[in-house]
Design an enzyme around this catalytic site. Structure first.
Site, PDB file in Angstrom:
ATOM      1  N   VAL A 178       0.830  -0.932  -0.049  1.00  0.00           N
ATOM      2  CA  VAL A 178      -0.126  -0.064   0.066  1.00  0.00           C
ATOM      3  C   VAL A 178       1.010   1.134  -0.111  1.00  0.00           C
ATOM      4  O   VAL A 178       2.078   1.328   0.773  1.00  0.00           O
ATOM      5  CB  VAL A 178      -1.147   0.093   1.246  1.00  0.00           C
ATOM      6  CG1 VAL A 178      -0.088   0.381   2.583  1.00  0.00           C
ATOM      7  CG2 VAL A 178      -2.147   0.968   1.185  1.00  0.00           C
ATOM      8  N   SER A 179       0.537   2.200  -0.687  1.00  0.00           N
ATOM      9  CA  SER A 179       1.304   3.422  -0.828  1.00  0.00           C
ATOM     10  C   SER A 179       0.612   4.433   0.141  1.00  0.00           C
ATOM     11  O   SER A 179      -0.506   4.249   0.439  1.00  0.00           O
ATOM     12  CB  SER A 179       1.169   4.079  -2.161  1.00  0.00           C
ATOM     13  OG  SER A 179       0.064   4.390  -2.787  1.00  0.00           O
ATOM     14  N   THR A 180       1.180   5.646   0.653  1.00  0.00           N
ATOM     15  CA  THR A 180       0.482   6.277   1.513  1.00  0.00           C
ATOM     16  C   THR A 180      -0.560   7.061   1.219  1.00  0.00           C
ATOM     17  O   THR A 180      -1.621   7.257   1.604  1.00  0.00           O
ATOM     18  CB  THR A 180       1.704   7.379   1.863  1.00  0.00           C
ATOM     19  OG1 THR A 180       2.925   6.952   2.338  1.00  0.00           O
ATOM     20  CG2 THR A 180       1.258   8.515   3.021  1.00  0.00           C
ATOM     21  N   GLU A 182      -2.734   5.989  -1.449  1.00  0.00           N
ATOM     22  CA  GLU A 182      -3.819   4.743  -1.597  1.00  0.00           C
ATOM     23  C   GLU A 182      -4.370   4.559  -0.222  1.00  0.00           C
ATOM     24  O   GLU A 182      -5.488   4.577   0.017  1.00  0.00           O
ATOM     25  CB  GLU A 182      -3.039   3.703  -1.985  1.00  0.00           C
ATOM     26  CG  GLU A 182      -2.906   3.754  -3.471  1.00  0.00           C
ATOM     27  CD  GLU A 182      -2.090   2.488  -4.124  1.00  0.00           C
ATOM     28  OE1 GLU A 182      -2.259   2.202  -5.281  1.00  0.00           O
ATOM     29  OE2 GLU A 182      -1.555   1.822  -3.265  1.00  0.00           O
ATOM     30  N   GLN A 183      -3.457   4.575   0.954  1.00  0.00           N
ATOM     31  CA  GLN A 183      -4.142   3.995   2.288  1.00  0.00           C
ATOM     32  C   GLN A 183      -4.894   5.376   2.781  1.00  0.00           C
ATOM     33  O   GLN A 183      -6.007   5.068   3.258  1.00  0.00           O
ATOM     34  CB  GLN A 183      -2.976   3.644   3.384  1.00  0.00           C
ATOM     35  CG  GLN A 183      -3.299   3.441   4.402  1.00  0.00           C
ATOM     36  CD  GLN A 183      -2.135   2.907   5.375  1.00  0.00           C
ATOM     37  OE1 GLN A 183      -1.127   2.962   4.978  1.00  0.00           O
ATOM     38  NE2 GLN A 183      -2.641   2.384   6.628  1.00  0.00           N
TER      39      GLN A 183
END
Length: 485
Positions: free
Chosen positions: A12-14, A16-17
């Site tokens: 997960v990227s920052t 997207e989260q």
């Protein structure tokens, strides 16, 4: 043979989260449930926290690919295909690697087989959609950041020299003066380490209350915020590390707040710091003006700045020198050693000789203008002194002034007239050839007495100095490579 395991990959990227709430914990729970319900007792988790899917340069992904090539992986499972990658080219590369080593791929939310032509077609279409979605997310994030930046809503932690007032960066008078002082030191030839030592000695501390280092000084004076430019989205968090994004992803706003340094000063500082970083680590903090610039004309290696110690009677004397680095380390070059002060003076004279055709008309015009102004001022002062001397004589003859007062004032006025005659002679000499040569000698003497100023001049103008001194010869020859050539 090592028993193969099922690879459970989560990412997960920052951004997207924050946008979707699809956390690592949720992915992990779904994948572990998949492994247990499908009869895979051996499984291993591969986790990339805070890494974008636009490339395969991720720690857990690199470890997964290494395990696939080593034959340790039976299959790879993700919740969705975009967890694996958001690049079509990267997905095709991963599929080829998996098929080559007999590894299957499953997505818990998307049912297809990469071992069949139809499954690969579906997977390719899904990867195209994932890449498109990533680009749309990036565009939306950039647009939102730009809009917030233009409104001044993104300022969080102010750099040294600033403070936050109503959410905007405002110069801190106490810190801003140290920013200007540090810029002045750097532009006059001081190294970042010199500035750090100066700040620490004067009791100046960073925003976090720590001592300054050459790294924190370089970071401070490389920050465009000092020139009134706000930059957001410059860095990102990958795991426990902070890395810098591509310049195309930065959000820059000109004139977002009041500048401490002018744009010209900031660009000059950045150029000076970049030229220093291009030097060898040994030369970056050296106080010798030609350290990192002087090179041996015979072998091309760097000339080391050092000292030659000699003993006269009971006293030890040290003089600064430059010598061939290859010879010092036993590389086989000739003992190309020169006196540091003599070499630096020779380089200044050669530099002035090279630029004299372009510089002399400008300097001559400036000096002629300065000479005429100086001459008019001196002549006016001399006329005033003569008039006062005449009135003083009349007052003494009339008995208005005592003899003691007359003598005292007469001596003072005669000294003024003598000083005026000397100043007139100096002003007249400015436009002559002898006056030009004297000016050059004064400039050389001033540079020799200020190593920081001399180093700033060399770093700005000179790219390389090739030094030739044949063995057992007292003559030194230099060849200058200027940055403008």
């Amino acid at each position: 043979m090592t028993e193969r395991h099922l690879a459970l990959y989560v990412r997960v990227s920052t951004e997207e989260q924050a946008a979707s709430g699809h956390s690592l914990r949720e992915q992990e729970e779904q994948l572990v449930e998949y492994a247990r319900s499908h009869g895979f007792p051996r499984y291993e988790l591969y986790c990339d926290d805070g890494y974008s899917g636009k490339s395969l340069n991720r720690p857990a992904m690199e470890r997964l690919r290494a395990d696939i090539r080593a034959g340790c992986v039976l299959g790879v499972v993700t919740t969705r295909i975009d967890r694996l990658t958001r690049s079509v080219a990267d997905f095709a590369r991963l599929v080829d690697e998996m098929n080559l080593h007999g590894v299957f791929y499953r997505s818990t939310r998307q049912n297809f087989e990469i071992s069949t032509a139809m499954g690969r077609l579906v997977a390719q279409m899904l990867s195209v959609i994932a890449e498109f979605e990533r680009e749309m997310i990036a565009e939306r994030v950039h647009e939102n950041l730009l809009a917030m930046a233009q409104r001044g809503e993104l300022a969080t932690k102010p750099p040294f020299g600033y403070r936050l007032v109503n959410g905007r960066l405002t110069p801190d008078p106490r810190e801003a003066r140290w920013v200007r002082e540090g810029a002045r030191l750097l532009l006059t030839g001081a190294s970042p380490r010199d500035v750090a030592m100066e700040f620490n000695a004067l009791g100046v501390r960073t925003k976090t209350g720590r001592l300054w280092t050459d790294r924190t000084v370089r970071t401070l004076f490389s920050n465009p915020a000092l020139a009134g430019v706000s930059v957001w989205n410059r860095r990102k968090t990958q795991g426990s590390r902070r890395t810098e994004r591509e310049p195309t992803e930065w959000v820059c706003v000109e004139g977002a707040h009041e500048a401490i340094l002018s744009r010209e000063e900031f660009e000059a500082l950045r150029g000076m710091l970049e030229r220093r970083r291009a030097l060898s680590p040994r030369s970056q903090g050296s106080k010798r003006p030609l350290a990192g610039i002087a090179r041996c004309g015979f072998c091309g290696s760097a000339m080391y700045a050092g000292w030659q110690v000699s003993k006269r009677g009971h006293e030890r004397q040290k003089r600064p020198i430059y010598r061939c680095g290859r010879y010092v380390t036993g590389g086989g070059c000739t003992p190309n050693q020169v006196d540091a002060s003599a070499l630096e003076m020779l380089v200044v004279e050669e530099l002035l000789r090279r630029v004299r055709p372009e510089l002399e008309p400008v300097v001559s015009a400036y000096r002629a203008h300065a000479a005429s102004n100086e001459l008019r001022t001196v002549q006016r002062k001399r006329r005033v002194a003569l008039a006062r001397l005449s009135r003083l004589a009349e007052a003494y003859a009339s008995g208005v002034v005592s003899e003691e007062a007359f003598s005292r004032e007469q001596v003072r006025l005669l000294r003024v007239l003598e000083a005026c005659r000397e100043a007139e002679a100096q002003a007249a000499a400015l436009s002559t050839t002898d006056g030009w040569d004297a000016w050059v000698r004064e400039l050389c003497a001033r540079l020799a007495g200020d190593p920081h100023l001399e180093r700033a001049l060399f770093l700005t103008v000179v790219r390389e100095v090739r030094v030739f001194r044949p063995k057992r010869s007292r003559e030194v020859d230099v060849d200058l490579v200027l940055r403008l050539e």
